[in-house]
Design an enzyme around this catalytic site. Structure first.
Site, mmCIF file in Angstrom:
data_model
loop_
_atom_site.group_PDB
_atom_site.id
_atom_site.type_symbol
_atom_site.label_atom_id
_atom_site.label_comp_id
_atom_site.label_asym_id
_atom_site.label_seq_id
_atom_site.Cartn_x
_atom_site.Cartn_y
_atom_site.Cartn_z
ATOM 1 N N HIS A 21 0.883 -1.355 0.047
ATOM 2 C CA HIS A 21 0.012 0.129 0.048
ATOM 3 C C HIS A 21 0.823 1.091 0.021
ATOM 4 C CE1 HIS A 21 -3.652 2.306 1.188
ATOM 5 N NE2 HIS A 21 -2.695 3.058 1.422
ATOM 6 N N GLU A 22 1.832 1.167 0.922
ATOM 7 C CA GLU A 22 2.723 2.355 0.966
ATOM 8 C C GLU A 22 3.584 2.711 -0.208
ATOM 9 O OE1 GLU A 22 1.879 4.615 2.980
ATOM 10 O OE2 GLU A 22 0.615 3.468 4.478
ATOM 11 N N HIS A 25 1.807 4.341 -2.784
ATOM 12 C CA HIS A 25 1.661 5.881 -2.838
ATOM 13 C C HIS A 25 3.064 6.456 -3.321
ATOM 14 C CE1 HIS A 25 -2.032 6.211 -0.763
ATOM 15 N NE2 HIS A 25 -1.598 5.514 0.405
ATOM 16 N N ASP A 98 -7.503 7.579 2.526
ATOM 17 C CA ASP A 98 -7.105 8.114 1.084
ATOM 18 C C ASP A 98 -8.278 8.258 0.236
ATOM 19 O OD1 ASP A 98 -4.575 7.564 2.076
ATOM 20 O OD2 ASP A 98 -4.542 5.612 1.057
#
Length: 277
Positions: A21-22, A25, A98
């Site tokens: 997930h990170e 980004h 988000d």
């Protein structure tokens, strides 16, 4: 980012989901043209964050936002959810904040900043501040139901358009996504230079942090092993409540010095006697 919250324990599955997930980004943030550079990426919960965090810092003060910057920000916000979808084929609740931020930004583009080509340079919704109620902001609908439907459609178009843009960026850089997620699983936190090095195909030179599990320590003694460097807060806590603790702290080589003065602490048997060496 706030202080680390290592008391929150992740399973390997959740940790892998957070890493991708990170990484999503960070990869999108690196490849869009106009965006704040990535400062730090971590899969360790910090501050109010329940999971990981990707932090971007502007290189200079921003007094206004361009439409391009706003669209890029939405793409970056969607990067985490897209990475989960591409990698695992399913979605988690980790992208909830988000999505909320992306939708709010898109609605401001349409209703407040006149950044929608279909709606034109107009504002929609009168904002009033109730000064005597803690300055709560109330927004009144001063437009028709048809216009409201057009606004909703335009907000949806902006978010989904940038979602697809984010998906294409990650699909084109899938190998970079895997490398960055692997590095996060190995090192837990990466700074901006390390992220850039990985995205550009390079490698980072850093030792994986060793850890000493206090559950394996001698719980009959209040004094912790001498080869562990304790931050002052941990030392003060352990001096009172070491028995049964499951804290994990970094191991220092025997005889090595602490990184800075704050990392040095004399943990005496008397709980009230904590002083610098």
């Amino acid at each position: 980012l706030g202080p680390e919250r290592r008391s929150r324990v992740f399973t390997d599955k959740v940790k892998r989901e957070v890493a991708y997930h990170e990484a999503g980004h960070a990869v999108v943030a690196y490849h869009v043209d106009e965006a704040d550079p990535v400062h730090k990426v971590t899969i360790i919960p910090r501050g109010q964050s329940m999971l990981g965090q990707t932090q971007q810092l502007p290189e200079e003060e921003r007094l206004s936002l361009s439409a391009t910057y706003a669209r890029n920000t939405i793409s970056i916000l969607m990067g985490g959810r897209v990475a989960e979808e591409i990698t695992f084929g399913e979605l988690t609740t980790g992208a909830g904040n988000d999505i909320e931020r992306a939708t709010e930004l898109a609605r401001k583009m349409v209703c407040e900043w006149g950044m929608s080509s279909s709606m034109g340079p107009l504002t929609f919704g009168k904002r009033e501040e109730a000064i005597f109620l803690g300055r709560e902001v109330a927004q009144h609908q001063d437009y028709s139901e048809k216009t409201a439907q057009e606004i909703d459609a335009e907000v949806k178009r902006i978010v989904l358009e940038n979602y697809e843009r984010s998906k294409k960026l990650l699909q084109d850089n899938l190998e970079v996504l895997h490398r960055l997620a692997k590095a996060l699983l190995e090192y837990e936190s990466l700074d901006g230079r390390e992220v850039a090095a990985i995205v550009q195909g390079g490698a980072i030179q850093r030792k994986v942090a060793e850890h000493y599990d206090l559950r394996m320590a001698d719980m009959t003694s209040k004094r912790p092993p001498e080869n562990i460097a304790f931050p002052r807060q941990i030392a003060m806590y352990l001096s009172r409540k070491l028995t049964g603790s499951s804290l994990v702290v970094p191991v220092k080589e025997p005889g090595s010095l602490a990184d800075d003065e704050d990392d040095q602490c004399d943990c005496r048997d008397d709980d009230s006697q904590l002083a610098r060496p």
